[in-house]
Design a protein around this motif. Structure first.
Motif, PDB file in Angstrom:
ATOM      1  N   SER A  20       0.825  -1.008  -0.125  1.00 27.87           N
ATOM      2  CA  SER A  20      -0.123  -0.023   0.006  1.00 27.87           C
ATOM      3  C   SER A  20       0.743   1.392   0.009  1.00 27.87           C
ATOM      4  CB  SER A  20      -0.921  -0.049   1.207  1.00 27.87           C
ATOM      5  OG  SER A  20      -1.572   1.393   1.310  1.00 27.87           O
ATOM      6  N   ALA A  21       1.996   1.228   0.675  1.00 24.52           N
ATOM      7  CA  ALA A  21       2.607   2.289   1.019  1.00 24.52           C
ATOM      8  C   ALA A  21       3.509   2.804  -0.312  1.00 24.52           C
ATOM      9  CB  ALA A  21       3.542   2.148   2.103  1.00 24.52           C
ATOM     10  N   GLY A  23       4.233   2.949  -3.939  1.00 25.67           N
ATOM     11  CA  GLY A  23       3.261   3.226  -4.788  1.00 25.67           C
ATOM     12  C   GLY A  23       3.869   4.339  -5.861  1.00 25.67           C
ATOM     13  N   LEU A  24       3.025   5.085  -6.834  1.00 28.46           N
ATOM     14  CA  LEU A  24       3.483   6.041  -7.485  1.00 28.46           C
ATOM     15  C   LEU A  24       4.106   7.122  -6.585  1.00 28.46           C
ATOM     16  CD1 LEU A  24       0.027   6.291  -9.543  1.00 28.46           C
ATOM     17  CD2 LEU A  24       2.217   5.372 -10.335  1.00 28.46           C
ATOM     18  N   GLY A  25       3.593   7.259  -5.486  1.00 27.40           N
ATOM     19  CA  GLY A  25       4.224   8.280  -4.530  1.00 27.40           C
ATOM     20  C   GLY A  25       6.030   7.986  -4.556  1.00 27.40           C
ATOM     21  N   ASN A  26       6.446   6.751  -4.585  1.00 22.38           N
ATOM     22  CA  ASN A  26       7.809   6.314  -4.233  1.00 22.38           C
ATOM     23  C   ASN A  26       8.442   6.444  -5.684  1.00 22.38           C
ATOM     24  OD1 ASN A  26       5.983   4.889  -2.432  1.00 22.38           O
ATOM     25  ND2 ASN A  26       7.911   4.365  -1.474  1.00 22.38           N
ATOM     26  N   ILE A  99      -8.865  10.014  -3.907  1.00 26.46           N
ATOM     27  CA  ILE A  99      -7.686   9.405  -4.570  1.00 26.46           C
ATOM     28  C   ILE A  99      -7.751   8.441  -5.561  1.00 26.46           C
ATOM     29  CG2 ILE A  99      -5.350   8.228  -3.606  1.00 26.46           C
ATOM     30  CD1 ILE A  99      -5.557   9.930  -1.261  1.00 26.46           C
ATOM     31  N   TYR A 103      -5.727   8.031  -9.205  1.00 29.02           N
ATOM     32  CA  TYR A 103      -4.787   7.212  -9.005  1.00 29.02           C
ATOM     33  C   TYR A 103      -5.040   6.117  -9.976  1.00 29.02           C
ATOM     34  CZ  TYR A 103      -1.021   4.977  -6.316  1.00 29.02           C
ATOM     35  OH  TYR A 103       0.313   4.828  -5.712  1.00 29.02           O
ATOM     36  N   PHE A 226       1.543  10.855   2.185  1.00 28.81           N
ATOM     37  CA  PHE A 226       0.892  10.145   1.011  1.00 28.81           C
ATOM     38  C   PHE A 226       1.681   8.908   0.726  1.00 28.81           C
ATOM     39  CE2 PHE A 226       0.766   9.505  -3.628  1.00 28.81           C
ATOM     40  CZ  PHE A 226      -0.641   9.589  -3.930  1.00 28.81           C
ATOM     41  N   THR A 227       2.913   9.007   0.844  1.00 31.15           N
ATOM     42  CA  THR A 227       3.631   7.851   0.538  1.00 31.15           C
ATOM     43  C   THR A 227       3.398   6.568   1.749  1.00 31.15           C
ATOM     44  OG1 THR A 227       5.995   7.131  -0.081  1.00 31.15           O
ATOM     45  CG2 THR A 227       5.717   8.582   1.675  1.00 31.15           C
ATOM     46  N   SER A 229       0.536   5.878   2.946  1.00 28.42           N
ATOM     47  CA  SER A 229      -0.724   5.784   2.995  1.00 28.42           C
ATOM     48  C   SER A 229      -1.518   6.178   4.358  1.00 28.42           C
ATOM     49  CB  SER A 229      -0.991   4.317   2.598  1.00 28.42           C
ATOM     50  OG  SER A 229      -0.322   3.742   1.560  1.00 28.42           O
ATOM     51  N   MET A 232      -6.172   8.275   5.840  1.00 26.87           N
ATOM     52  CA  MET A 232      -7.294   7.859   5.566  1.00 26.87           C
ATOM     53  C   MET A 232      -7.838   6.511   5.929  1.00 26.87           C
ATOM     54  SD  MET A 232      -6.757   7.379   1.687  1.00 26.87           S
ATOM     55  CE  MET A 232      -7.381   5.526   1.366  1.00 26.87           C
ATOM     56  N   THR A 234      -6.206   3.538   5.697  1.00 25.76           N
ATOM     57  CA  THR A 234      -6.059   2.516   5.032  1.00 25.76           C
ATOM     58  C   THR A 234      -5.058   1.448   6.006  1.00 25.76           C
ATOM     59  OG1 THR A 234      -5.498   3.978   3.065  1.00 25.76           O
ATOM     60  CG2 THR A 234      -4.604   1.509   3.234  1.00 25.76           C
ATOM     61  N   SER A 320      -1.062  -0.385  -4.175  1.00 25.93           N
ATOM     62  CA  SER A 320      -1.494   0.727  -3.546  1.00 25.93           C
ATOM     63  C   SER A 320      -3.121   1.006  -3.848  1.00 25.93           C
ATOM     64  CB  SER A 320      -0.733   2.042  -4.070  1.00 25.93           C
ATOM     65  OG  SER A 320       0.496   2.035  -3.571  1.00 25.93           O
ATOM     66  N   SER A 323      -5.338  -1.101  -1.887  1.00 21.30           N
ATOM     67  CA  SER A 323      -5.242  -0.976  -0.370  1.00 21.30           C
ATOM     68  C   SER A 323      -6.778   0.137  -0.183  1.00 21.30           C
ATOM     69  CB  SER A 323      -3.987  -0.696   0.164  1.00 21.30           C
ATOM     70  OG  SER A 323      -3.733   0.863  -0.189  1.00 21.30           O
ATOM     71  N   ILE A 324      -6.453   1.036  -1.298  1.00 26.21           N
ATOM     72  CA  ILE A 324      -7.547   2.258  -1.241  1.00 26.21           C
ATOM     73  C   ILE A 324      -8.944   1.689  -1.698  1.00 26.21           C
ATOM     74  CG2 ILE A 324      -8.085   4.516  -2.233  1.00 26.21           C
ATOM     75  CD1 ILE A 324      -5.075   4.599  -3.418  1.00 26.21           C
TER      76      ILE A 324
HETATM   77  N1  PFF Z   1       1.090   5.268  -0.558  1.00 27.85           N
HETATM   78  C1  PFF Z   1       0.592   5.581  -1.965  1.00 27.85           C
HETATM   79  C2  PFF Z   1       1.947   5.938  -2.929  1.00 27.85           C
HETATM   80  O1  PFF Z   1       2.757   6.289  -2.312  1.00 27.85           O
HETATM   81  O2  PFF Z   1       1.567   5.792  -3.973  1.00 27.85           O
HETATM   82  C3  PFF Z   1      -0.506   6.035  -2.227  1.00 27.85           C
HETATM   83  C4  PFF Z   1      -1.656   6.054  -1.126  1.00 27.85           C
HETATM   84  C5  PFF Z   1      -2.183   4.693  -0.958  1.00 27.85           C
HETATM   85  C6  PFF Z   1      -2.279   7.186  -0.322  1.00 27.85           C
HETATM   86  C7  PFF Z   1      -3.209   4.533   0.158  1.00 27.85           C
HETATM   87  C8  PFF Z   1      -3.042   7.006   0.327  1.00 27.85           C
HETATM   88  C9  PFF Z   1      -3.567   5.688   0.861  1.00 27.85           C
HETATM   89  F1  PFF Z   1      -4.619   5.434   1.578  1.00 27.85           F
END
Ligand code: PFF
Length: 456
Positions: A20-21, A23-26, A99, A103, A226-227, A229, A232, A234, A320, A323-324
């Motif tokens: 989950s953590a 994802g596109l964020g990383n 999101i 996403y 964000f990175t 998660s 929210m 999750t 990710s 998980s959302i």
């Molecule tokens: N953590 C994910 C990312 O870094 O791309 C994005 C994300 C997933 C944000 C799940 C929030 C969440 F609940």
């Protein structure tokens, strides 16, 4: 709660939560943020934010979920019955909705780019960022193609969630997370062995404090939510499928470690390639979809490396996205008594529909919502700048003032062998975390209203 679904193993849980953590964020956001904000200086602040702001909230979410065995709305309601705290859970469900809408659109792009690379489509882009930029803009602003790819991406997400916690999320992440790690290690070695590739290490890890601006600090703080998660529910939802036998502190540390290491490895792999080919590291959001496709064809075996890279990005986005969607599905199962299948199909489809509007908003059907931003940008802006930080901060405040640090600690130590926890230290951590986030929020609100932030 006798028949609540449970993770099959501790490893399965850790991989699902780190999936989950990561994802596109990383892989998309971190490298371009670091690239635009001085590299090492940004990395340094980011690491501090993850530890100080992120860690307490990750643990809080796990503990709340495991204790209540419920997804966020029910979880807050159980610990604080008949209070308004359940709205923090509702905010989480709303954030998940927002999101996943955008996403899923980017998830579709990753699939399309995997295919372009596989079929040799990057060859004509070699060394030609202009052409590459055009291809990207034409694709994302088209009406049918990006929606088609988004629908495929969302359909895969829905299929995984219908299969449930152990048979879906855990099974898929157990395959995808190791695959992500292996591909990333290969890409990193490939990048570092290119001429000048080692410059990437210097760029990312040598802090040049002159580059450290207030706005990069604010950016790093927001991104740490964000990175990981956070904010929210999750991690509350994932924690609710745990039994009492797990050390949540060490699980949280593993997840933070994996998330951070993968972001840094992605940064090294990408910047090594960028430096080797003399491209510009500060290219911004286009770094991945515009710059990299012009570089891959110039490396030996470039089509394979390009395909591996975009497939890696797709898997990271998928672990990710599931998980959302699980946050929303779990809400309808827990609170409304729906079946998993019904909740997932109905809300997965609604989100896909809203996502399609997002996708259209970047093209000719320019659905401009607010202040000249496209609908896509509005959803991204609202969720990462407001909804997640507000949710995360309120989770911290909840532990501090409503649940109480002693109650929280007595629940956190369940599953630990020799717990030695200093309550004052925990309280300070939560205080710092919530205050810092509160400050970013106020800063952002002031910046929006007056046009000049306090810092940044
Ligand atoms: N953590 C994910 C990312 O870094 O791309 C994005 C994300 C997933 C944000 C799940 C929030 C969440 F609940």
């Amino acid at each position: 709660m006798q028949n609540r679904e449970q993770w099959g193993s501790r490893l399965g849980f850790i991989l699902a939560a780190s999936g989950s953590a990561v994802g596109l964020g990383n892989i998309w956001k971190f490298p371009h943020m670091a690239g635009e904000n001085g590299g090492g200086a940004f990395t340094f602040v980011y690491l501090i934010c993850i530890l100080v702001v992120g860690l307490p909230i990750v643990i809080a979410e796990f503990v709340i979920g495991r204790k209540t065995q419920l997804s966020p709305v029910g979880a807050f309601e159980t610990i604080a019955p008949k209070s308004n705290w359940k709205w923090v859970g509702m905010l989480g469900v709303a954030s998940a909705f927002v999101i996943l809408s955008f996403y899923g659109v980017v998830g579709g792009w990753t699939l399309k780019y995997t295919l372009i690379s596989l079929t040799g489509g990057f060859n004509e882009l070699a060394g030609n960022p202009e052409l590459s930029g055009k291809l990207f803009t034409n694709f994302i602003s088209g009406s049918l193609a990006p929606i088609l790819w988004q629908v495929i991406f969302m359909a895969i997400t829905i299929v995984v969630i219908i299969q449930g916690v152990k048979g879906g999320i855990e099974k898929w992440t157990k395959v995808m997370m190791p695959a992500i790690l292996i591909i990333l290690i290969m890409l990193m070695i490939r990048g570092l062995t290119l001429p000048n590739g080692m410059q990437a290490i210097d760029f990312l890890f040598k802090p040049k404090f002159d580059d450290l601006t207030a706005s990069s600090i604010v950016l790093a703080l927001g991104h740490s939510f964000f990175t990981l998660s956070l904010g929210m529910g999750t991690m509350i939802t994932y924690g609710s499928y745990l039994r009492n036998d797990q050390n949540l502190l060490s699980s949280a540390l593993w997840i933070i470690f994996l998330d951070t290491v993968i972001a840094l490895m992605a940064g090294v792999a990408i910047f090594a390639t960028v430096f080797a080919m003399g491209a510009n590291p500060g290219e911004g959001a286009g770094l991945i979809f515009v710059v990299l496709p012009t570089i891959f064809p110039e490396i030996a075996g470039g089509a394979i490396w390009g395909t591996l890279f975009f497939f890696l990005l797709f898997m990271a986005a998928l672990t990710s996205a599931i998980s959302i969607l699980e946050v929303i599905t779990a809400y309808f199962i827990d609170e409304k008594g729906w079946s998993r299948q019904k909740a997932t199909i109905i809300f997965g489809s609604v989100i896909t529909g809203v996502g399609a509007l997002c996708s259209l908003s970047m093209g000719t059907y320019n659905i401009t919502a607010l202040a000249g931003m496209s609908f896509f940008d509005v959803l991204d802006y609202l969720s990462s700048k407001y909804m997640l930080p507000i949710g995360g901060m309120l989770t911290g405040v909840f532990v501090l003032v409503r649940w109480g640090i002693p109650n929280f600690i007595s629940e956190m130590v369940v599953g630990m062998k020799n717990p030695k926890v200093n309550a004052t230290f925990v309280r300070i951590l939560f205080l710092v975390s919530a205050t810092v986030v509160g400050f970013i929020l106020i800063n952002e609100i002031i910046a929006t209203i007056t046009g000049t932030p306090i810092i940044g």
